[in-house]
Scaffold this motif. Structure first.
Motif, mmCIF file in Angstrom:
data_model
loop_
_atom_site.group_PDB
_atom_site.id
_atom_site.type_symbol
_atom_site.label_atom_id
_atom_site.label_comp_id
_atom_site.label_asym_id
_atom_site.label_seq_id
_atom_site.Cartn_x
_atom_site.Cartn_y
_atom_site.Cartn_z
ATOM 1 N N GLU A 155 -51.327 21.189 65.822
ATOM 2 C CA GLU A 155 -51.380 21.789 67.190
ATOM 3 C C GLU A 155 -52.572 21.506 68.012
ATOM 4 N N THR A 187 -52.377 24.611 62.765
ATOM 5 C CA THR A 187 -52.199 26.164 62.688
ATOM 6 C C THR A 187 -50.949 26.636 61.397
ATOM 7 N N GLU A 207 -45.015 35.646 65.102
ATOM 8 C CA GLU A 207 -45.529 35.160 64.122
ATOM 9 C C GLU A 207 -47.336 35.206 64.104
ATOM 10 N N CYS A 267 -50.682 33.646 63.287
ATOM 11 C CA CYS A 267 -51.137 32.250 63.383
ATOM 12 C C CYS A 267 -52.778 32.083 63.178
ATOM 13 N N GLU A 284 -47.913 35.071 67.804
ATOM 14 C CA GLU A 284 -47.067 34.416 69.052
ATOM 15 C C GLU A 284 -46.065 35.857 69.494
ATOM 16 N N THR A 318 -49.037 29.502 59.962
ATOM 17 C CA THR A 318 -48.275 30.607 60.490
ATOM 18 C C THR A 318 -47.573 31.492 59.408
ATOM 19 N N TRP A 341 -54.032 34.637 66.146
ATOM 20 C CA TRP A 341 -53.402 35.090 67.233
ATOM 21 C C TRP A 341 -51.926 35.774 66.773
#
Length: 115
Positions: free
Chosen positions: A63, A76, A32, A34, A28, A78, A26
């Motif tokens: 996370e 995660t 970012e 991720c 952010e 990033t 995804w």
């Protein structure tokens, strides 16, 4: 990119496979990008090795996310918005995903400004 080392070639194949799988990835709100993997899988160490070989700047954080209605611990990896060109250098087709996110962010900003 004709002069890739065997390590870079393997890392590029790994990165293409991960990005094509589109699992637990995804963006952010800050831009970012991720990728999350659970603590049992060895996905983040392998992926960070690939990022290192391809000189992609990244960070890793612990996370918990909800998977099948249960919180699951994991990690995660990033990449900051400003560093995404390091990904598209190796996987040019990923630019489509970045462009889609950019369009959504611009739409949201336009909507927020109009209100």
């Amino acid at each position: 990119m004709a002069n890739l080392t065997p390590e870079q070639r393997a890392a590029q194949r790994k990165l293409v496979g991960v990005l094509n799988a589109k699992y637990a990835m995804w963006f952010e709100p800050n831009g970012e990008f991720c990728i999350w993997r659970d603590g049992v899988a060895d996905g983040i160490p392998e992926l960070s090795e690939a990022y290192d070989a391809l000189e992609i700047p990244y960070s890793v954080r612990a996370e918990e996310i909800v998977v099948r209605r249960r919180k699951t611990a994991g990690f995660t990896i990033t990449v900051a918005w400003d560093d995404l060109s390091a990904l598209t250098r190796w996987v040019p087709s990923f630019q489509k995903s970045i462009d889609s996110v950019r369009t959504e962010v611009e739409k949201a900003r336009t909507t927020d400004t109009a209100q």
